[in-house]
Scaffold this active site. Structure first.
Site, PDB file in Angstrom:
ATOM      1  N   ASP A  82     -21.448  68.966 -52.974  1.00 46.45           N
ATOM      2  CA  ASP A  82     -21.791  68.845 -54.391  1.00 46.45           C
ATOM      3  C   ASP A  82     -22.867  69.889 -54.753  1.00 46.45           C
ATOM      4  OD1 ASP A  82     -21.530  67.606 -56.846  1.00 46.45           O
ATOM      5  OD2 ASP A  82     -22.863  65.928 -56.376  1.00 46.45           O
ATOM      6  N   HIS A 208     -18.657  65.396 -64.154  1.00 48.66           N
ATOM      7  CA  HIS A 208     -19.833  64.915 -63.422  1.00 48.66           C
ATOM      8  C   HIS A 208     -20.469  63.757 -64.182  1.00 48.66           C
ATOM      9  CE1 HIS A 208     -20.457  68.199 -60.375  1.00 48.66           C
ATOM     10  NE2 HIS A 208     -19.359  68.558 -61.013  1.00 48.66           N
ATOM     11  N   ASN A 230     -16.826  62.507 -60.576  1.00 47.04           N
ATOM     12  CA  ASN A 230     -17.898  62.335 -59.596  1.00 47.04           C
ATOM     13  C   ASN A 230     -18.685  61.045 -59.819  1.00 47.04           C
ATOM     14  OD1 ASN A 230     -17.209  64.904 -58.844  1.00 47.04           O
ATOM     15  ND2 ASN A 230     -19.231  65.795 -59.206  1.00 47.04           N
ATOM     16  N   THR A 233     -24.628  57.732 -58.333  1.00 44.99           N
ATOM     17  CA  THR A 233     -25.658  56.705 -58.551  1.00 44.99           C
ATOM     18  C   THR A 233     -25.134  55.290 -58.310  1.00 44.99           C
ATOM     19  OG1 THR A 233     -26.657  58.191 -60.159  1.00 44.99           O
ATOM     20  CG2 THR A 233     -27.354  55.897 -60.256  1.00 44.99           C
TER      21      THR A 233
HETATM   22  P1  13P Z   1     -23.727  60.037 -61.190  1.00 51.84           P
HETATM   23  O1  13P Z   1     -24.906  59.973 -60.281  1.00 51.84           O
HETATM   24  O2  13P Z   1     -24.089  59.876 -62.616  1.00 51.84           O
HETATM   25  O3  13P Z   1     -22.653  59.118 -60.770  1.00 51.84           O
HETATM   26  O4  13P Z   1     -23.144  61.531 -61.109  1.00 51.84           O
HETATM   27  C1  13P Z   1     -22.591  61.985 -59.938  1.00 51.84           C
HETATM   28  C2  13P Z   1     -22.332  63.446 -60.003  1.00 51.84           C
HETATM   29  O5  13P Z   1     -21.914  63.982 -60.994  1.00 51.84           O
HETATM   30  C3  13P Z   1     -22.562  64.207 -58.780  1.00 51.84           C
HETATM   31  O6  13P Z   1     -22.356  65.561 -58.969  1.00 51.84           O
END
Ligand code: 13P
Length: 288
Positions: A82, A208, A230, A233
């Site tokens: 990532d 994202h 993605n 969190t």
């Molecule tokens: P979140 O933490 O909002 O789920 O986003 C994840 C992300 O986009 C990682 O690149």
């Protein structure tokens, strides 16, 4: 056997009008939970690592976990790095066996972003590794990349076309109004912009900041061209809350493996619900 390239998974998703989840893992148990959920749903899946996770465990252990579990899984599994702005980390991931990397030079001026992204594409091509690039700036904190609300801006469709042509990337992550981390207010996604970008470009699009979006928002993202989503969190929250719940319910328990098993179940259930919303369940032949 089932360790594959991200591009391969996403081109099928693009054609089939569904999205594949890319989940940021934190350890071996969470990789296992994500792959178990993918197997339960007969879905392709992308294991995603942030740079801090790579720095914490090192390159070889992570590749070994994922390849070992993928080889024994009956669904396609890919490993993606990532947001990374450090070309040395990207090079080491490519050489260690990641099947996909993201170069995030989105805070640099356009021409500089193109130059850096091009360098990564050249590096990755030799290893048949997928490259994701970002345009616009996605608000929030992801690893060591912090984008303030004032600094964030949405992707411009014309620049997306030029960026893809000039760099040769395989996957585009355009900023369309999502945010990393927890949303401070109701997310305001620009679906028309996403549609416009998807219509003018022909490579898979990644969204994202999945945590906190509603089922309806995910579905609209997919309808308008997204095929990689993605999630980070939410997985970390379930990691914590499932461990807390275990100890609350079992205050006298000192066997760590029971805690890990409980946490894995919690994460597996979470990933299963995302797989169902993203429409990737039953989208793979067992044994692919
Ligand atoms: P979140 O933490 O909002 O789920 O986003 C994840 C992300 O986009 C990682 O690149």
């Amino acid at each position: 056997m089932a360790y594959v390239n991200v591009k391969e998974i996403l081109l099928k998703a693009k054609e089939g009008n569904y999205a594949v989840g890319a989940f940021n893992i934190v350890d071996y148990s969470t990789v296992r939970a994500v792959i178990q959920a993918a197997e339960r749903g007969n879905s392709p899946v992308i294991i995603q690592t942030s740079v801090k996770t790579v720095n914490y465990y090192g390159y070889t252990p992570i590749v070994n976990w994922v390849k070992h579990l993928a080889d024994n899984a009956e669904v396609p599994v890919a490993l993606h790095l990532d947001h990374c702005k450090d070309l040395e980390v990207i090079r080491r991931c490519i050489e260690a066996g990641w099947s996909s990397v993201m170069i995030d030079a989105s805070l640099s001026p356009f021409e500089e972003n193109v130059r850096i992204t091009r360098e990564v594409v050249d590096m990755a091509k030799k290893y048949n590794v997928t490259v994701e690039g970002e345009l616009g700036a996605i608000v929030g904190v992801e690893d060591d990349i912090f984008v303030d609300e004032d600094e964030s801006y949405l992707a411009d469709p014309e620049s997306c076309v030029r960026y893809i042509e000039a760099t040769g990337i395989d996957v585009l992550a355009p900023a369309i109004g999502t945010a990393h981390g927890l949303y401070k207010k109701k997310p305001n996604l620009n679906f028309d912009l996403l549609k416009n970008i998807a219509e003018r470009t022909n490579i898979p699009i990644a969204i994202h900041g999945g945590t906190g979006l509603t089922e309806e928002m995910f579905k609209k993202c997919i309808e308008n061209g997204a095929c990689k989503i993605n999630i980070s969190t939410d997985l970390k929250h379930v990691f914590r809350t499932s461990i807390e719940a275990f100890y609350k319910e079992n205050p006298g328990e000192y066997e760590p493996l029971k805690v890990l098993a409980h946490m894995e179940k919690g994460i597996e259930n979470l990933i299963t619900s995302y797989i169902n919303v993203f429409g990737s369940a039953e989208k793979t032949e067992k044994g692919v």
